[in-house]
Design an enzyme around this catalytic site. Structure first.
Site, PDB file in Angstrom:
ATOM      1  CD1 TRP A 103      -2.001  -2.213   1.951  1.00 46.88           C
ATOM      2  CD2 TRP A 103      -2.915  -1.400   0.081  1.00 46.88           C
ATOM      3  NE1 TRP A 103      -2.964  -3.099   1.534  1.00 46.88           N
ATOM      4  CE2 TRP A 103      -3.538  -2.632   0.389  1.00 46.88           C
ATOM      5  CE3 TRP A 103      -3.318  -0.712  -1.060  1.00 46.88           C
ATOM      6  CZ2 TRP A 103      -4.550  -3.179  -0.397  1.00 46.88           C
ATOM      7  CZ3 TRP A 103      -4.324  -1.251  -1.852  1.00 46.88           C
ATOM      8  CH2 TRP A 103      -4.933  -2.468  -1.518  1.00 46.88           C
ATOM      9  CG  ASP A 170      -2.956   4.253   4.173  1.00 41.89           C
ATOM     10  OD1 ASP A 170      -4.014   4.168   4.840  1.00 41.89           O
ATOM     11  OD2 ASP A 170      -2.684   3.482   3.228  1.00 41.89           O
ATOM     12  CE  LYS A 194      -7.915  -2.105   5.425  1.00 41.29           C
ATOM     13  NZ  LYS A 194      -8.259  -3.275   4.622  1.00 41.29           N
TER      14      LYS A 194
HETATM   15  C1  LIG Z   1      -3.056   0.209   4.683  1.00 42.46           C
HETATM   16  C2  LIG Z   1      -3.993   0.233   3.520  1.00 42.46           C
HETATM   17  N1  LIG Z   1      -4.017   1.298   2.717  1.00 42.46           N
HETATM   18  C3  LIG Z   1      -4.833   1.366   1.664  1.00 42.46           C
HETATM   19  C4  LIG Z   1      -5.695   0.341   1.346  1.00 42.46           C
HETATM   20  C5  LIG Z   1      -6.584   0.460   0.146  1.00 42.46           C
HETATM   21  O1  LIG Z   1      -7.835   0.855   0.570  1.00 42.46           O
HETATM   22  P1  LIG Z   1      -9.077   1.025  -0.406  1.00 42.46           P
HETATM   23  O2  LIG Z   1      -9.468  -0.332  -0.849  1.00 42.46           O
HETATM   24  O3  LIG Z   1     -10.078   1.706   0.469  1.00 42.46           O
HETATM   25  O4  LIG Z   1      -8.659   1.877  -1.551  1.00 42.46           O
HETATM   26  C6  LIG Z   1      -5.726  -0.794   2.169  1.00 42.46           C
HETATM   27  C7  LIG Z   1      -6.652  -1.900   1.878  1.00 42.46           C
HETATM   28  O5  LIG Z   1      -6.619  -2.955   2.452  1.00 42.46           O
HETATM   29  C8  LIG Z   1      -4.854  -0.849   3.268  1.00 42.46           C
HETATM   30  O6  LIG Z   1      -4.828  -1.923   4.071  1.00 42.46           O
END
Ligand SMILES: Cc1ncc(COP(=O)(O)O)c(C=O)c1O
Length: 367
Positions: A103, A170, A194
């Site tokens: 991510w 994030d 989550k």
């Molecule tokens: C730490 C983290 N950032 C970003 C995301 C991506 O999120 P989204 O699916 O809401 O775009 C995730 C998804 O699991 C994640 O765990």
């Protein structure tokens, strides 16, 4: 008697029962209006009040001061990967990013479209099994970006680095799981699915003074400054996911807030890590000092289970746990093995049930 099911999914994931029950009831009748929440105008008073209340609970729970604006957006955390640099990284400027997982790498890829990105640390070569903390920030960097919890690898920043300017984080997979000092951050973003709500809403917490400093023209919908004065009502916001968040935050408040949740999360993850560390069959994959309280990946001990037997035994363990109502334990393909996501709403009893199943399975396999 039906068996209790515990959902260890990494996201969308388990929510407080009370919150989902309240949200389900609101689909038929929202706040005694006789109209279901899915059918109600976002500009109606009951919805405006609900969104304002959600914001105010967030401020209270996280200790967010008036120096920050809060917006509820669409597009997931993934949209924030580009929206953040678009709004705060000028074309000729540079920002520092830490590469602690897939991510984080996606955030880096998007930021490169808007300015210069310096990747100041990376644990990619070690399949992101730890958080590299010994790094130098670049002089004059606009901000330092971190992924507070790496959902796939089960690593978590225990202490955030001191940014020369400010941190951007994030927090998709550990927001509201522990106390944080919001004043260290210029911007915090998190997909809700989550620890906060169902999928469909993304939270951004933005320090007031960081906006309006880039020269580029930002498309209206991607400009934080569009949404802030409209209290997330510039266009139709994801009303229902915001309501699920509202009920989840209310549950969190009733259960002692973030501090109590942090203590419980430490307890739950402690029990599970102890079980892994005391096991002959299972081993953890993340560096001990960086272990996440939210996502706990573990694999079979390679000294005990031969590589060619591992796949078969893995299926057996997943079937064994499923029979006991323990669901969604398959690990992410990049780490393999198993992953137990134990977000705020996972009760202690769920973790205890998992630990006892791991123990029973180990006895069955190793005698
Ligand atoms: C730490 C983290 N950032 C970003 C995301 C991506 O999120 P989204 O699916 O809401 O775009 C995730 C998804 O699991 C994640 O765990």
């Amino acid at each position: 008697m039906t068996q209790t099911v515990y959902n260890f999914s990494a996201g969308p994931s388990v929510l407080p029962k009370k919150a989902t029950q309240e949200a389900a009831a609101a689909i038929m009748d929202f706040a005694g209006t006789g109209i279901g929440i899915l059918e109600m105008s976002h500009r109606s008073k009951p919805i405006e009040n609900m969104v304002a209340e959600t914001e105010s609970m967030l401020r209270e729970l996280m200790g967010i001061s008036d120096n920050y604006d809060i917006v509820f957006l669409g597009g997931g955390a993934s949209l924030q990967f580009c929206m953040v640099p678009m709004n705060i990284l000028d074309e000729k400027a540079h920002a520092d990013y830490t590469d602690t997982g897939v991510w984080a790498a996606k955030a880096i890829k998007e930021a490169k479209r808007f300015g210069t990105v310096n990747v100041v640390s990376s644990s990619k070569a070690d399949v992101y099994n730890h958080i590299p903390k010994d790094f130098k920030q670049t002089e004059g960097a606009a901000y330092l970006h971190v992924t507070s919890n790496n959902t796939i690898y089960g690593t978590q920043w225990k202490n955030f680095p001191e940014a020369a300017t400010y941190l951007v984080a994030d927090m998709s997979s550990d927001i509201l799981s522990r106390k944080i000092d919001v004043s260290k951050f210029g911007l915090i973003y998190a997909g809700a699915q989550k620890n906060m709500s169902c999928a469909g809403v993304t939270l951004a917490i933005i320090r007031k003074d960081i906006l309006g400093k880039v020269e580029r023209s930002i498309p209206t919908m991607l400009d934080y400054a569009t949404h802030i004065p409209e209290h997330s009502m510039f266009n139709t916001p994801p009303v229902f996911p915001i309501y699920v968040m509202n009920r989840t935050l209310s549950w969190l408040k009733e259960n002692g807030g973030v501090e109590a949740m942090e203590a419980l999360n430490n307890k739950k993850s402690g029990i599970l890590y102890d079980a892994i560390d005391n096991s002959k069959l299972f081993v953890g994959t993340a560096a001990k000092e960086d272990r996440s309280t939210m996502n706990v990946p573990f694999i079979f001990n390679k000294d005990v289970v031969a590589q060619e037997k591992a796949d078969e035994l893995q299926k057996e363990f997943l079937a064994f746990t499923k029979e006991r109502g323990l669901e969604q334990l398959k690990g992410h393909r990049s780490v393999g093995g198993f992953r137990a996501s134990i977000y705020n709403a996972m009760p202690l009893a769920g973790v205890e049930a998992l630990v006892s199943a791991m123990d029973a399975f180990e006895k069955k396999v190793l005698g």
